[in-house]
Design an enzyme around this catalytic site. Structure first.
Site, PDB file in Angstrom:
ATOM      1  N   LEU A  23       0.831  -1.216   0.000  1.00  0.00           N
ATOM      2  CA  LEU A  23       0.000   0.000   0.000  1.00  0.00           C
ATOM      3  C   LEU A  23       0.862   1.262   0.000  1.00  0.00           C
ATOM      4  CD1 LEU A  23      -2.939  -1.040   2.384  1.00  0.00           C
ATOM      5  CD2 LEU A  23      -2.785  -1.236  -0.109  1.00  0.00           C
ATOM      6  N   THR A  24       1.680   1.396  -1.032  1.00  0.00           N
ATOM      7  CA  THR A  24       2.407   2.651  -1.233  1.00  0.00           C
ATOM      8  C   THR A  24       1.391   3.688  -1.730  1.00  0.00           C
ATOM      9  OG1 THR A  24       2.852   2.277  -3.584  1.00  0.00           O
ATOM     10  CG2 THR A  24       4.427   1.321  -2.002  1.00  0.00           C
TER      11      THR A  24
ATOM     12  N   ALA B 201       5.465  -3.099  -7.930  1.00  0.00           N
ATOM     13  CA  ALA B 201       6.596  -2.357  -8.495  1.00  0.00           C
ATOM     14  C   ALA B 201       6.402  -0.867  -8.256  1.00  0.00           C
ATOM     15  CB  ALA B 201       6.702  -2.599 -10.005  1.00  0.00           C
TER      16      ALA B 201
ATOM     17  N   THR C 219       7.297  -5.097 -18.648  1.00  0.00           N
ATOM     18  CA  THR C 219       6.880  -4.019 -19.538  1.00  0.00           C
ATOM     19  C   THR C 219       7.653  -4.072 -20.863  1.00  0.00           C
ATOM     20  OG1 THR C 219       7.088  -1.616 -19.804  1.00  0.00           O
ATOM     21  CG2 THR C 219       8.533  -2.603 -18.212  1.00  0.00           C
ATOM     22  N   ASP C 220       7.091  -3.455 -21.889  1.00  0.00           N
ATOM     23  CA  ASP C 220       7.818  -3.349 -23.171  1.00  0.00           C
ATOM     24  C   ASP C 220       8.974  -2.354 -23.076  1.00  0.00           C
ATOM     25  OD1 ASP C 220       6.352  -0.969 -23.040  1.00  0.00           O
ATOM     26  OD2 ASP C 220       5.406  -1.178 -25.001  1.00  0.00           O
ATOM     27  N   GLU C 221       8.995  -1.550 -21.995  1.00  0.00           N
ATOM     28  CA  GLU C 221      10.020  -0.497 -21.907  1.00  0.00           C
ATOM     29  C   GLU C 221      11.422  -1.083 -21.752  1.00  0.00           C
ATOM     30  OE1 GLU C 221       8.934   2.983 -19.660  1.00  0.00           O
ATOM     31  OE2 GLU C 221       6.805   2.514 -19.837  1.00  0.00           O
TER      32      GLU C 221
ATOM     33  N   TYR D 131      13.501   3.478 -14.378  1.00  0.00           N
ATOM     34  CA  TYR D 131      12.386   2.526 -14.263  1.00  0.00           C
ATOM     35  C   TYR D 131      12.616   1.318 -15.158  1.00  0.00           C
ATOM     36  CZ  TYR D 131       7.878   0.393 -15.437  1.00  0.00           C
ATOM     37  OH  TYR D 131       6.874  -0.519 -15.680  1.00  0.00           O
TER      38      TYR D 131
ATOM     39  N   ALA E  25      15.302   0.287 -16.575  1.00  0.00           N
ATOM     40  CA  ALA E  25      16.515  -0.454 -16.199  1.00  0.00           C
ATOM     41  C   ALA E  25      16.214  -1.393 -15.035  1.00  0.00           C
ATOM     42  CB  ALA E  25      17.633   0.516 -15.835  1.00  0.00           C
TER      43      ALA E  25
ATOM     44  N   LYS F   4      13.268  -2.700 -14.272  1.00  0.00           N
ATOM     45  CA  LYS F   4      12.400  -3.791 -14.740  1.00  0.00           C
ATOM     46  C   LYS F   4      13.223  -4.791 -15.563  1.00  0.00           C
ATOM     47  CE  LYS F   4       8.535  -4.334 -14.297  1.00  0.00           C
ATOM     48  NZ  LYS F   4       7.713  -4.974 -13.235  1.00  0.00           N
TER      49      LYS F   4
ATOM     50  N   ARG G 143       3.211   5.752 -28.125  1.00  0.00           N
ATOM     51  CA  ARG G 143       3.016   4.619 -27.217  1.00  0.00           C
ATOM     52  C   ARG G 143       1.949   3.703 -27.799  1.00  0.00           C
ATOM     53  NH1 ARG G 143       7.108   6.438 -25.914  1.00  0.00           N
ATOM     54  NH2 ARG G 143       7.863   7.080 -23.857  1.00  0.00           N
TER      55      ARG G 143
END
Ligand code: NAD
Ligand code: TYD
Length: 350
Positions: free
Chosen positions: A37-38, A85, A132-134, A157, A159, A161, A221
């Site tokens: 719960l961030t 994440a 992710t595709d990133e 981010y 990097a 993942k 995107r």
């Protein structure tokens, strides 16, 4: 109940849709939602299923290895679906450390806990890592990311993942841990936290605030409705090949500026405002450092191997999304009070 699945990050945007899909579709599974719960986690997202007999919420931080091991030893899951994440690129640029802690160390803690309880007897077990595709970096004007595209992350981010994906594969190759990985394109839909482009613009249109477009707005995107991502996760979790990875997307590319104009058009119609009202709020602002030009997913493998297809077009999905936000303005008000105001001020006053 014949199976227990721990879903991490289940109180977040995508995780809440995955939890709902599994709780409804598999009454014979015990679904344990493990979430710290961030700022991005919100149990309001799951109000409709919180009392279901096959659902349990556990508050735990994946960076706390000892606590994670206790939770795993207690619930003894057959499966893990890992979504927890830090997920926002701009926050990763402002402060990468939390991304390393949660996305890299947190993932390794989960992998270690899975090995501990499964004791190298992996029959009927699966660790599904949601990525992710990133991780593939940026495309030029042409081409698509396939499962064979080399990793080339640019933001802290992506990097983090990419690093977590490598650890998941390494545990498969080294210890035989049964894993699958999905790499999905940008999601949108109900419960999307308004730090990301689409919900941020919906929130700002409702409040007559500027719509901040980074750089020239020509960045591209590939967008997928969040419920279609949840359905893809269900499919890959149950039918994906061990050790494999699957790109998830709907062949739906938009330049940011065109997407925001489409959003403005639909918002004007739904709010009964004269056409062009929301468009006037579009404001070009300073670009994001290291901004990836274009992401685009080749979703042929998941389509051909598992028969996956998105259920809605972008126009339908966007309309459903706007309707959800218009009917849930209390949710929007709640998540945009407090810490969000400080974040917004720091991010957009530069
Ligand atoms: P989100 O930020 O909305 O939610 C993340 C969730 O993880 C929150 O509930 C948060 O409380 C929880 N969390 C964060 N740190 C934690 C920790 N240390 N311990 C336990 N829980 C923690 O994210 P999202 O957009 O729903 O993304 C979910 C996953 O899908 C992420 O792994 C992300 O990389 C991936 N993904 C997202 C997109 C997208 O467009 N949003 C696209 C592809 C893949
Ligand atoms: P975002 O929703 O943050 O997702 P991601 O960075 O993971 O793709 O951003 C989507 C696109 O929109 C990206 O090219 C950055 C751009 N963007 C803006 O132009 N303005 C904004 O205020 C935000 C948040 C994003």
């Amino acid at each position: 109940m014949n199976k227990t699945i721990i879903i991490t990050g289940g109180a977040g945007f995508i995780g809440s849709h995955v939890v709902r899909e599994f709780v409804h579709k598999y009454p014979q599974y015990h679904i344990v939602n493990l979430d710290a719960l961030t700022y991005a986690g919100n149990l309001e997202n799951l109000k409709d299923i919180q009392d279901f007999p096959n659902y349990t919420f556990v508050k735990a931080d994946i960076t706390d290895a000892g606590h994670i091991l206790d939770v795993f030893r207690h619930y003894r899951p057959n499966g893990i679906i890992h979504l927890a994440a830090e997920s926002h690129v701009d926050r990763s640029i402002a402060d990468p450390s939390a991304f390393v802690m949660t996305n890299v160390i947190g993932t390794v803690n989960l992998l270690n806990a899975a090995r501990d309880i499964w004791k190298d007897d992996y029959r009927g077990k699966r660790f599904h890592h949601v990525s992710t595709d990133e991780v593939y970096g940026a495309l030029g004007d042409t081409g698509l990311f396939t499962e064979e595209t080399n990793y080339d992350p640019h933001s802290p981010y992506s990097a983090s993942k990419a690093s977590s994906d490598h650890f998941v594969r390494a545990y498969h190759d080294t210890y035989g841990l049964p894993i699958v990985i999905t790499n999905c394109s940008n999601n949108y839909g109900p419960n999307h936290f308004p730090e990301k482009l689409i919900p941020l613009c919906i929130h700002n249109i409702l409040n007559n605030k500027p719509l901040p477009i980074y750089g020239d707005g020509k960045y591209t995107r590939d967008w997928l409705f969040v419920i279609d991502h949840a359905k893809a996760i269900d499919l890959v979790y149950h039918q994906g090949k061990d050790g494999g990875s699957y790109n998830v997307g709907g062949f739906n590319e938009w330049q940011n500026i065109d997407l925001v104009k489409e959003l403005c058009k639909q918002m004007d119609q739904k709010l009964n405002r004269p056409e062009g009202t929301a468009n006037k709020l579009i404001t070009f602002v300073k670009d994001r450092p290291g901004h990836d030009l274009r992401y685009a997913i080749d979703a042929t493998k998941i389509n051909q191997e598992l028969g996956y297809q998105p259920s809605v077009t972008f126009e339908q999905g966007l309309s459903l999304t706007i309707d959800w936000f218009l009917s849930n303005q209390v949710w929007l008000d709640n998540v945009t009070s407090g810490e969000y105001q400080k974040y917004y001020q720091e991010q957009y006053s530069k």
